[in-house]
Enzyme design. Structure first.
Site, PDB file in Angstrom:
ATOM      1  N   CYS A   1     -60.037  -2.363  -5.770  1.00 27.97           N
ATOM      2  CA  CYS A   1     -58.660  -2.179  -5.653  1.00 27.97           C
ATOM      3  C   CYS A   1     -58.423  -1.256  -4.472  1.00 27.97           C
ATOM      4  O   CYS A   1     -59.206  -0.224  -4.386  1.00 27.97           O
ATOM      5  CB  CYS A   1     -57.905  -1.675  -7.019  1.00 27.97           C
ATOM      6  SG  CYS A   1     -56.206  -1.403  -6.997  1.00 27.97           S
TER       7      CYS A   1
ATOM      8  N   CYS B   1     -57.411 -12.001 -19.114  1.00 26.65           N
ATOM      9  CA  CYS B   1     -56.995 -10.976 -18.028  1.00 26.65           C
ATOM     10  C   CYS B   1     -57.888 -11.404 -16.954  1.00 26.65           C
ATOM     11  O   CYS B   1     -58.861 -11.277 -16.674  1.00 26.65           O
ATOM     12  CB  CYS B   1     -57.377  -9.668 -18.763  1.00 26.65           C
ATOM     13  SG  CYS B   1     -57.334  -8.136 -17.804  1.00 26.65           S
TER      14      CYS B   1
ATOM     15  N   CYS C   1     -58.608   5.245 -13.455  1.00 22.09           N
ATOM     16  CA  CYS C   1     -58.927   3.708 -13.502  1.00 22.09           C
ATOM     17  C   CYS C   1     -60.458   3.472 -12.883  1.00 22.09           C
ATOM     18  O   CYS C   1     -60.490   3.854 -11.715  1.00 22.09           O
ATOM     19  CB  CYS C   1     -58.099   2.964 -12.664  1.00 22.09           C
ATOM     20  SG  CYS C   1     -58.588   0.959 -12.589  1.00 22.09           S
TER      21      CYS C   1
ATOM     22  N   GLU D   1     -64.515  -9.281 -12.182  1.00 18.14           N
ATOM     23  CA  GLU D   1     -64.441  -9.559 -13.621  1.00 18.14           C
ATOM     24  C   GLU D   1     -63.440 -10.231 -14.434  1.00 18.14           C
ATOM     25  O   GLU D   1     -62.350 -10.275 -13.699  1.00 18.14           O
ATOM     26  CB  GLU D   1     -64.763  -8.148 -14.189  1.00 18.14           C
ATOM     27  CG  GLU D   1     -66.179  -7.565 -13.925  1.00 18.14           C
ATOM     28  CD  GLU D   1     -66.510  -6.342 -14.817  1.00 18.14           C
ATOM     29  OE1 GLU D   1     -67.760  -6.439 -15.069  1.00 18.14           O
ATOM     30  OE2 GLU D   1     -65.666  -5.418 -14.833  1.00 18.14           O
TER      31      GLU D   1
ATOM     32  N   CYS E   1     -56.020   4.712  -8.649  1.00 19.17           N
ATOM     33  CA  CYS E   1     -55.229   5.413  -9.677  1.00 19.17           C
ATOM     34  C   CYS E   1     -56.438   6.461 -10.543  1.00 19.17           C
ATOM     35  O   CYS E   1     -57.629   5.948 -10.629  1.00 19.17           O
ATOM     36  CB  CYS E   1     -54.647   4.444 -10.894  1.00 19.17           C
ATOM     37  SG  CYS E   1     -53.553   3.489 -10.107  1.00 19.17           S
TER      38      CYS E   1
ATOM     39  N   CYS F   1     -58.959  -1.807 -20.661  1.00 17.85           N
ATOM     40  CA  CYS F   1     -58.003  -1.774 -19.569  1.00 17.85           C
ATOM     41  C   CYS F   1     -58.372  -0.633 -18.862  1.00 17.85           C
ATOM     42  O   CYS F   1     -58.920   0.370 -19.301  1.00 17.85           O
ATOM     43  CB  CYS F   1     -56.559  -1.152 -19.994  1.00 17.85           C
ATOM     44  SG  CYS F   1     -55.750  -2.257 -20.892  1.00 17.85           S
TER      45      CYS F   1
HETATM   46  N1  SAH Z   1     -53.609  -3.017 -10.666  1.00 17.72           N
HETATM   47  C1  SAH Z   1     -52.515  -3.294 -11.696  1.00 17.72           C
HETATM   48  C2  SAH Z   1     -52.951  -4.217 -12.705  1.00 17.72           C
HETATM   49  C3  SAH Z   1     -54.274  -3.870 -13.269  1.00 17.72           C
HETATM   50  S1  SAH Z   1     -54.651  -2.566 -14.561  1.00 17.72           S
HETATM   51  C4  SAH Z   1     -51.783  -2.079 -11.987  1.00 17.72           C
HETATM   52  O1  SAH Z   1     -52.313  -1.157 -12.057  1.00 17.72           O
HETATM   53  O2  SAH Z   1     -50.692  -2.423 -12.862  1.00 17.72           O
HETATM   54  C5  SAH Z   1     -54.035  -2.886 -16.056  1.00 17.72           C
HETATM   55  C6  SAH Z   1     -53.516  -1.729 -16.941  1.00 17.72           C
HETATM   56  O3  SAH Z   1     -54.484  -0.919 -17.103  1.00 17.72           O
HETATM   57  C7  SAH Z   1     -52.611  -0.864 -15.977  1.00 17.72           C
HETATM   58  O4  SAH Z   1     -51.565  -0.488 -16.351  1.00 17.72           O
HETATM   59  C8  SAH Z   1     -53.689   0.294 -15.605  1.00 17.72           C
HETATM   60  O5  SAH Z   1     -52.729   1.494 -15.226  1.00 17.72           O
HETATM   61  C9  SAH Z   1     -54.363   0.414 -16.822  1.00 17.72           C
HETATM   62  N2  SAH Z   1     -55.334   1.233 -16.834  1.00 17.72           N
HETATM   63  C10 SAH Z   1     -56.097   1.603 -15.763  1.00 17.72           C
HETATM   64  N3  SAH Z   1     -57.206   2.348 -15.971  1.00 17.72           N
HETATM   65  C11 SAH Z   1     -56.980   2.652 -17.360  1.00 17.72           C
HETATM   66  C12 SAH Z   1     -57.901   3.264 -18.666  1.00 17.72           C
HETATM   67  N4  SAH Z   1     -58.933   3.892 -18.031  1.00 17.72           N
HETATM   68  N5  SAH Z   1     -57.523   3.447 -19.554  1.00 17.72           N
HETATM   69  C13 SAH Z   1     -56.593   2.831 -19.983  1.00 17.72           C
HETATM   70  N6  SAH Z   1     -55.688   1.916 -19.251  1.00 17.72           N
HETATM   71  C14 SAH Z   1     -56.077   1.903 -17.785  1.00 17.72           C
HETATM   72 FE1  SF4 Z   2     -55.815  -0.554  -8.813  1.00 20.50          FE
HETATM   73 FE2  SF4 Z   2     -56.766   0.587 -11.054  1.00 20.50          FE
HETATM   74 FE3  SF4 Z   2     -54.486   1.510 -10.053  1.00 20.50          FE
HETATM   75 FE4  SF4 Z   2     -54.258  -0.976 -11.178  1.00 20.50          FE
HETATM   76  S1  SF4 Z   2     -54.744   0.986 -12.213  1.00 20.50           S
HETATM   77  S2  SF4 Z   2     -53.512  -0.202  -9.069  1.00 20.50           S
HETATM   78  S3  SF4 Z   2     -56.423  -1.690 -10.446  1.00 20.50           S
HETATM   79  S4  SF4 Z   2     -56.480   1.391  -8.972  1.00 20.50           S
END
Ligand code: SAH
Ligand code: SF4
Length: 416
Positions: free
Chosen positions: A135, A128, A142, A115, A139, A389
């Site tokens: 991934c 973005c 996420c 996406e 996390c 995000c």
């Molecule tokens: N993988 C990279 C970049 C993608 S995520 C990273 O983790 O940095 C972009 C941002 O959105 C990151 O800071 C991530 O931690 C945050 N993010 C992920 N899931 C989220 C959620 N459900 N609500 C708000 N931010 C979130």
């Molecule tokens: Fe991967 Fe989501 Fe963690 Fe970013 S926030 S490293 S996209 S699992």
């Protein structure tokens, strides 16, 4: 490439061809375009000139058809068309949020989906961009992290997102550019090709590597793509308008600064080992101290170009006043030129967390501001189309809690 401490279990492999046997030129360096032209039979000098011209058409003008390349001899254009393509990702779905945010579900030539999101603001427009399908990390807050299927995107697939966004926004320059008019060696080339080019105001002004995937686990392809995006004869985005976000792949951070040189954002999200281990499990491999030291060492960071710490606000998890004070203490201890971006948690089906209350987020933000560190609260954008995000996920299924746990365990085991 062997990276110390690198555990990325996926490789880019051979990015599948979109045009049958034809080679997709998108994502190749100028030299590499010259190289494939030589392989196809041009002599080195001609290949170099053609590579320069083709590059300009692809990245400055957004052309996808060799027939439109008016400074290339008419007879040569079908020869190029037979051998090469200038590809775009396939658009599976395009959605527009009530706040103007746009999301595209894209498909690669092998059918893998990823996406891309465009966020328009009054003074800028941010694209973005995804770096992986899914991934490898997990996390806990996420959505992307719940995807089992993972493959790195190739440089062409990454830069392809930017090209497609320019297409969709209608942002390629109109007219032709002086100096890139008719082919002087070709009596047959289009005569009206000399120039009345204007570079108009752009909607797409910024790029964030914050879509699906961990960009520093796909370093070479991300670097290749961003080099193309920054190239002066092409998309020409300044490195100051590009931000790469990492969840903390410490061994790659210095190289990112030295070799790519864009702004750095770090997904910190917690200030204690216990909580960060839980919500950003990569922390078990690269701890907070190591991560902050890598930030302190990040080439090019200074008060004019600060590192952004992303901090997702999770109710009763990481949002207390003590957490805010500890965050300030850590930033000061490492003497970091930093700002904090507070991200209200964006929910997704089955997510194990809730967003902190607006009052809590405000209080957290105020404490950090009072210590002299900027800590704005990011307004969620595109939530109604799951474009905010952490909401991106290409196969939109709702996993059970047991499935989520199993996926997390599998990914954790792969991390070692
Ligand atoms: N993988 C990279 C970049 C993608 S995520 C990273 O983790 O940095 C972009 C941002 O959105 C990151 O800071 C991530 O931690 C945050 N993010 C992920 N899931 C989220 C959620 N459900 N609500 C708000 N931010 C979130
Ligand atoms: Fe991967 Fe989501 Fe963690 Fe970013 S926030 S490293 S996209 S699992």
């Amino acid at each position: 490439m062997q990276i110390p401490g690198h555990i990325d279990p996926v490789t880019t492999g051979t990015v599948p061809l979109r045009g049958g046997n034809r080679i997709d030129l998108v994502g190749l360096t100028r030299d590499a375009i010259g190289g494939v032209l030589v392989e196809a039979g041009l002599d080195a000098k001609a290949a170099k000139l053609r590579a320069k011209q083709i590059w300009h058409w692809i990245y400055h003008r957004g052309v996808t058809d060799f027939e439109a390349m008016t400074d290339i001899a008419k007879a040569m254009r079908p020869w190029l068309t037979d051998r090469f393509i200038i590809g775009r990702p396939t658009v599976r779905e395009a959605q527009v949020s009530s706040d103007g945010t746009r999301k595209w579900l894209l498909a690669a030539a092998d059918g893998q989906e990823y996406e891309m999101v465009f966020i328009p603001d009054a003074d800028r427009g941010t694209l973005c961009v995804s770096s992986q399908v899914g991934c490898t990390l997990n996390c806990r807050f996420c959505h992307t992290g719940t995807m089992r299927l993972v493959r790195n995107l190739g440089a062409g697939e990454i830069v392809g997102q930017v090209l497609l966004a320019r297409d969709a926004l209608g942002e390629w320059p109109k007219g032709t550019m002086a100096g890139f008019g008719a082919d002087p060696e070709d009596e047959d080339a289009d005569e009206d090709a000399a120039g009345h080019y204007t570079a108009d105001g752009r909607m797409l002004t910024n790029i964030v590597m914050m879509g699906m995937g961990e960009p520093l686990y796909n370093f070479e392809e991300v670097k290749g793509a961003l080099k193309i995006v920054m190239d002066g004869d092409g998309l020409a985005l300044s490195k100051r308008r590009i931000t790469l976000s990492t969840s903390g792949v410490v061994p790659m951070m210095a190289r990112a600064g030295e070799e790519i040189g864009v702004n750095l954002a770090v997904s910190l999200h917690a200030v204690s080992k216990e909580i960060r281990d839980e919500i950003v499990p990569l922390n078990r491999k690269y701890g907070i101290e190591q991560l902050l030291q890598a930030c302190a060492d990040y080439p090019g960071a200074n008060n004019a170009r600060r590192i952004t710490f992303e901090y997702v606000m999770l109710k009763d998890k990481n949002d207390s006043n003590d957490d805010a004070r500890e965050l300030v203490r850590l930033i000061k201890q490492y003497n970091l030129p930093a700002k904090v971006n507070l991200i209200p948690f964006n929910p997704w089906p089955g997510a194990p967390y809730e967003c902190s209350s607006p009052e809590r987020v405000r209080a957290f933000s105020n404490l950090i501001f009072k210590a002299g560190i900027s800590a704005p609260v990011r307004t969620p954008r595109g939530r109604d189309i799951m474009a905010a995000c952490g909401q991106l996920k290409s196969a939109a299924t709702k996993p059970t809690r047991a499935e989520l746990d199993r996926i997390a365990e599998e990914k954790q085991a792969a991390l070692g």
